[in-house]
Every structure is written in structure tokens, then in C-alpha cells.
Design an enzyme around this catalytic site. Structure first.
Site, PDB file in Angstrom:
ATOM      1  N   TYR A   1      11.105   8.887   1.377  1.00 49.15           N
ATOM      2  CA  TYR A   1      10.817   8.191   0.640  1.00 49.15           C
ATOM      3  C   TYR A   1      12.187   8.258  -0.302  1.00 49.15           C
ATOM      4  CZ  TYR A   1       7.889   5.918   3.421  1.00 49.15           C
ATOM      5  OH  TYR A   1       7.001   5.743   4.828  1.00 49.15           O
TER       6      TYR A   1
ATOM      7  N   ASP B   1       1.836 -15.434   6.331  1.00 47.45           N
ATOM      8  CA  ASP B   1       1.387 -16.834   5.855  1.00 47.45           C
ATOM      9  C   ASP B   1       0.904 -16.962   5.059  1.00 47.45           C
ATOM     10  OD1 ASP B   1       0.965 -16.807   8.938  1.00 47.45           O
ATOM     11  OD2 ASP B   1      -0.927 -16.968   8.810  1.00 47.45           O
TER      12      ASP B   1
ATOM     13  N   SER C   1      13.000   3.736   3.243  1.00 47.67           N
ATOM     14  CA  SER C   1      13.726   4.227   4.375  1.00 47.67           C
ATOM     15  C   SER C   1      13.991   3.579   5.591  1.00 47.67           C
ATOM     16  CB  SER C   1      13.355   4.987   5.343  1.00 47.67           C
ATOM     17  OG  SER C   1      11.462   4.235   5.963  1.00 47.67           O
TER      18      SER C   1
ATOM     19  N   ARG D   1      12.346   5.198  12.539  1.00 47.94           N
ATOM     20  CA  ARG D   1      11.164   6.252  12.907  1.00 47.94           C
ATOM     21  C   ARG D   1       9.853   5.991  13.610  1.00 47.94           C
ATOM     22  NH1 ARG D   1       8.929   5.268   7.596  1.00 47.94           N
ATOM     23  NH2 ARG D   1       7.192   6.762   7.869  1.00 47.94           N
TER      24      ARG D   1
ATOM     25  N   PRO E   1       0.607  -1.123   0.509  1.00 46.98           N
ATOM     26  CA  PRO E   1       0.038  -0.190  -0.164  1.00 46.98           C
ATOM     27  C   PRO E   1       0.603   1.101   0.065  1.00 46.98           C
ATOM     28  CG  PRO E   1      -0.436  -0.980   1.962  1.00 46.98           C
ATOM     29  CD  PRO E   1       0.485  -2.332   1.611  1.00 46.98           C
TER      30      PRO E   1
ATOM     31  N   ALA F   1       2.844  -1.062   5.250  1.00 44.47           N
ATOM     32  CA  ALA F   1       2.267  -0.874   6.524  1.00 44.47           C
ATOM     33  C   ALA F   1       1.683  -1.875   7.130  1.00 44.47           C
ATOM     34  CB  ALA F   1       1.546   0.313   6.834  1.00 44.47           C
TER      35      ALA F   1
END
Length: 144
Positions: A23, A87, A102, A107, A10, A77
Site C-alpha cells: 500500500y 445495495d 493496490s 493479489r 476497513p 475488504a
């Protein structure tokens, strides 16, 4: 022919415009180009997928078991939240490299934990998009 699946999760479709101070200015097309160039040096083919949908990423990982020899994944994320992606990676039994553009360890605290790292052949964080090339080279050595 040896093939590696490059998976981007994402918000990686927004590379180049999303938080360039973190980024950089490279785009998702640049990421794929870097991975392809690294793969070509090794005689490896790249298939790539990007989705903001967890299910689509899982489907791509499942499909990889049919025609890929390894996976380079930046789950975005989902790295920090998705047991389902973990899995799926475990189920297909392909070697994989976890990549982060990054340095996630510099962070927010919630980015320090990865559900994927414990299964990954290696983890590359903070090398920018060059991390994808490192991941391809690492997998090439494992697959050879």
C-alpha cells in the site's frame, strides 16, 4: 456547490504502517489531501469518511444522497464481501468510482471479485493514492 463523498473502508486508517510493500507509505490523511486537491481544481467540495464498520459506511452512503453528487469509494475488504454496501450504492443512485490502492488482480484470488464493480462508473486499481484523484476527475466529468 458540487460535493463528492470519499469513502474509505476497513483498515484504511492504518495506511502508512500496514503492509507498506503493498500500500505504500502514504497515510489516510494523504489520501484525503490528494482527493481534496483534485476536487479543488474542479471547483468541487470533498466530504470524507473512514470506518471499519460496515453499518457506518452504509449510513454515510445513505446520507450522501441528500447533499452529494457522487462517491469515490475504497471499500477495502468489504469490496469482496458486502452485498449490503453494494445495495446502498445502488439505492442512492449516485455515480461512483471504485478505487483500490493496490492492483487487486495481481493479489489473492478472493480479491479478484468485487460486488461493487458492476455498478461503478469506473474502477481504478493499482494507481496508488493517485487513484483517488483520478476518481474525482472522472466524477467531475460525469457530473458536469
Amino acid at each position: 456547490m458540487t460535493r463528492i463523498l470519499v469513502v474509505n473502508g476497513p483498515n484504511l486508517n492504518l495506511l502508512g504502517t500496514r503492509k507498506p510493500e503493498i500500500y505504500g507509505s502514504a497515510t489516510l490523511d494523504d489520501v484525503v489531501r490528494v482527493a481534496r486537491e483534485a476536487a479543488e481544481l474542479q471547483g468541487i467540495e470533498i466530504r470524507d469518511v473512514q470506518s471499519n464498520s460496515e453499518g457506518a459506511l452504509i449510513d454515510a452512503i445513505h446520507e450522501a444522497r441528500l447533499d452529494c453528487d457522487g462517491i469515490v469509494i475504497n471499500a477495502g475488504a468489504y469490496t469482496h464481501t458486502s452485498i449490503a454496501i453494494r445495495d446502498a450504492l445502488e439505492a442512492v443512485s449516485l455515480p461512483f468510482v471504485e478505487v483500490h490502492i493496490s492492483n487487486v488482480h495481481a493479489r489473492e484470488d478472493f480479491r479478484h471479485h468485487s460486488y461493487l464493480s458492476g455498478l461503478a462508473s469506473c474502477v481504478i486499481a493499482g494507481a496508488g493514492i493517485q487513484g483517488y484523484a483520478f476518481g474525482v476527475h472522472h466524477l467531475a466529468a460525469i457530473i458536469a
